[in-house]
Motif scaffolding. Structure first.
Motif, PDB file in Angstrom:
ATOM      1  N   SER A 193      21.779  26.233   3.192  1.00  0.00           N
ATOM      2  CA  SER A 193      23.016  25.646   2.657  1.00  0.00           C
ATOM      3  C   SER A 193      22.942  24.127   2.688  1.00  0.00           C
ATOM      4  CB  SER A 193      24.229  26.132   3.458  1.00  0.00           C
ATOM      5  OG  SER A 193      24.158  25.695   4.810  1.00  0.00           O
ATOM      6  N   GLY A 194      22.345  23.572   3.753  1.00  0.00           N
ATOM      7  CA  GLY A 194      22.197  22.122   3.840  1.00  0.00           C
ATOM      8  C   GLY A 194      21.277  21.586   2.771  1.00  0.00           C
ATOM      9  N   ALA A 195      20.163  22.286   2.525  1.00  0.00           N
ATOM     10  CA  ALA A 195      19.219  21.847   1.497  1.00  0.00           C
ATOM     11  C   ALA A 195      19.861  21.874   0.114  1.00  0.00           C
ATOM     12  CB  ALA A 195      17.979  22.737   1.518  1.00  0.00           C
ATOM     13  N   SER A 196      20.630  22.927  -0.165  1.00  0.00           N
ATOM     14  CA  SER A 196      21.311  23.020  -1.457  1.00  0.00           C
ATOM     15  C   SER A 196      22.317  21.893  -1.607  1.00  0.00           C
ATOM     16  CB  SER A 196      22.021  24.375  -1.588  1.00  0.00           C
ATOM     17  OG  SER A 196      21.105  25.436  -1.529  1.00  0.00           O
ATOM     18  N   GLY A 197      23.050  21.620  -0.520  1.00  0.00           N
ATOM     19  CA  GLY A 197      24.051  20.549  -0.564  1.00  0.00           C
ATOM     20  C   GLY A 197      23.431  19.176  -0.718  1.00  0.00           C
ATOM     21  N   ALA A 201      24.016  16.581  -3.717  1.00  0.00           N
ATOM     22  CA  ALA A 201      24.528  15.229  -3.450  1.00  0.00           C
ATOM     23  C   ALA A 201      23.580  14.150  -3.957  1.00  0.00           C
ATOM     24  CB  ALA A 201      24.758  15.059  -1.946  1.00  0.00           C
ATOM     25  N   MET A 202      22.269  14.414  -3.886  1.00  0.00           N
ATOM     26  CA  MET A 202      21.270  13.438  -4.319  1.00  0.00           C
ATOM     27  C   MET A 202      20.990  13.507  -5.816  1.00  0.00           C
ATOM     28  SD  MET A 202      18.463  13.909  -1.252  1.00  0.00           S
ATOM     29  CE  MET A 202      17.239  12.940  -2.143  1.00  0.00           C
ATOM     30  N   GLY A 203      21.530  14.525  -6.465  1.00  0.00           N
ATOM     31  CA  GLY A 203      21.219  14.706  -7.873  1.00  0.00           C
ATOM     32  C   GLY A 203      19.796  15.173  -8.078  1.00  0.00           C
ATOM     33  N   ALA A 204      19.208  15.760  -7.015  1.00  0.00           N
ATOM     34  CA  ALA A 204      17.834  16.260  -7.084  1.00  0.00           C
ATOM     35  C   ALA A 204      17.856  17.772  -7.251  1.00  0.00           C
ATOM     36  CB  ALA A 204      17.074  15.882  -5.817  1.00  0.00           C
ATOM     37  N   SER A 205      16.709  18.330  -7.545  1.00  0.00           N
ATOM     38  CA  SER A 205      16.605  19.782  -7.694  1.00  0.00           C
ATOM     39  C   SER A 205      16.429  20.440  -6.335  1.00  0.00           C
ATOM     40  CB  SER A 205      15.424  20.139  -8.597  1.00  0.00           C
ATOM     41  OG  SER A 205      14.208  19.776  -7.969  1.00  0.00           O
ATOM     42  N   GLU A 206      16.809  21.722  -6.252  1.00  0.00           N
ATOM     43  CA  GLU A 206      16.586  22.469  -5.026  1.00  0.00           C
ATOM     44  C   GLU A 206      15.088  22.573  -4.737  1.00  0.00           C
ATOM     45  OE1 GLU A 206      18.520  26.240  -5.329  1.00  0.00           O
ATOM     46  OE2 GLU A 206      20.453  25.449  -4.670  1.00  0.00           O
ATOM     47  N   ALA A 207      14.299  22.668  -5.805  1.00  0.00           N
ATOM     48  CA  ALA A 207      12.846  22.756  -5.626  1.00  0.00           C
ATOM     49  C   ALA A 207      12.309  21.518  -4.918  1.00  0.00           C
ATOM     50  CB  ALA A 207      12.162  22.923  -6.980  1.00  0.00           C
ATOM     51  N   LEU A 208      12.808  20.331  -5.286  1.00  0.00           N
ATOM     52  CA  LEU A 208      12.347  19.090  -4.664  1.00  0.00           C
ATOM     53  C   LEU A 208      12.651  19.083  -3.177  1.00  0.00           C
ATOM     54  CD1 LEU A 208      11.256  16.206  -4.711  1.00  0.00           C
ATOM     55  CD2 LEU A 208      13.536  15.417  -5.382  1.00  0.00           C
ATOM     56  N   VAL A 209      13.879  19.464  -2.811  1.00  0.00           N
ATOM     57  CA  VAL A 209      14.261  19.489  -1.402  1.00  0.00           C
ATOM     58  C   VAL A 209      13.447  20.544  -0.648  1.00  0.00           C
ATOM     59  CG1 VAL A 209      16.161  19.852   0.214  1.00  0.00           C
ATOM     60  CG2 VAL A 209      16.571  18.645  -1.923  1.00  0.00           C
TER      61      VAL A 209
END
Length: 318
Positions: A193-197, A201-209
């Motif tokens: 959930s933190g990674a998705s959030g 918030a960063m305007g990045a993709s979930e894949a990047l995180v």
């Protein structure tokens, strides 16, 4: 709880949960008279991959396939380029014939198998690109073959595999196992959930995180184990830990995750699989350049440089 705080709390919970679950389950297995040898090569070995399993499994069940897939691919890249690079700079890695000709090729095979299974649109012209339950069973089949190989080789060589298996009372074993599992699940949920959030918030993709923050965080057990082994001059253990973890991550973690809930594949991740393939090939070739059978400090530094360049590419790709 903010996404960043969820990550900060979730990752330590994941690491602690994986450690205590592996220790408790290992001790419990010994109480049930399962041979120490078997416990050491299965339960304890899987302990370092438990954080990746929790994140990918929960992400797949929650529909966050990019985090599930990105976590595994990113963890493997961090293991190979970042961790082996750091370990090799500390102490040149002299590799045995078994690692050079069996484990590393098996690691390369895992990358090729994964790429073949998730690229239906490229290979057959049909979609969607997904790791379904059938593909998951195939991955678990490869995992079973790998485990059979590991156990057979270890037995024939007289290898001791009971290191790290604690002798604990039954109540303590149960408490550690249950407590570790709870921490693992809670940490996994907070991390996903933190990674998705954070991505939102960063305007990045979930894949990047998943490929960076989550992947590096869940690779910390491998980093600690490999650095400690290198400090003691045990290159086989340092390298074997990374190679084994990379094979576990693809065959075991993605196999289990896709059997529970199919994992869709973002074809953008083919570039990351390409980097993983090239890095694995370089690892094999480096053992035959310079000092034979050794990854020296310059080659280890190249791994770090490649990883830094890769992270820079991810930042631009977004």
């Amino acid at each position: 709880m903010s996404p960043a705080l969820s990550l900060l709390v979730g990752l330590p919970l994941l690491l602690a949960g994986g450690h205590y679950l592996a220790s408790g389950a290992g001790a419990l297995a010994l109480r049930l008279r399962i041979p120490q040898f078997t416990v050491g090569l299965t339960i304890v070995a899987m302990g370092t991959s438990a954080p990746e399993l929790a994140v990918s499994l929960l992400a797949a069940m929650g529909g966050s396939s990019d985090i599930a897939m990105g976590n595994v691919v990113g963890s493997n890249l961090a293991n190979l380029l970042l961790i082996l690079g750091a370990v090799g700079i500390m102490r040149p890695l002299t590799l045995t014939a078994s690692i050079r000709w069996r484990e590393i090729p098996f690691m390369l095979l895992s990358v090729l198998v994964l790429a073949a299974l998730v690229n239906d649109s490229y290979l057959s012209g049909t979609g969607p690109d997904i790791l379904g339950r059938g593909e998951g069973l195939a991955l678990l089949g490869f995992f079973a073959i790998y485990m059979y190989y590991v156990v057979t080789v270890a037995r024939s060589s007289g290898m001791q595999a009971d290191e790290g298996v604690p002798v604990l009372s039954l109540p303590v074993s149960l408490i550690m196992s249950v407590g570790g599992l709870i921490a693992l699940i809670a940490g996994g949920k907070l991390t996903v959930s933190g990674a998705s959030g954070v991505a939102l918030a960063m305007g990045a993709s979930e894949a990047l995180v998943g490929l960076t923050i989550v992947a590096i965080g869940t690779s910390l057990p491998e980093l600690v184990t490999s650095l400690a082994a290198a400090r003691q001059g045990n290159a086989d253990l340092a390298v074997g830990n990374v190679v084994g973890s990379n094979i576990f991550n693809i065959f075991w973690i993605l196999g289990v995750s896709s059997c529970v809930s199919p994992v869709s594949f973002n074809t953008q991740l083919n570039a990351d699989l390409g980097v993983l393939f090239v890095g694995t090939m370089l690892f094999f070739l480096f053992t035959y350049t310079g000092k034979r059978h050794t990854v020296d400090r310059f080659e280890a530094f190249l791994f770090i440089a490649i990883y830094a360049g890769y992270v820079g590419y991810l930042a631009v790709r977004g």
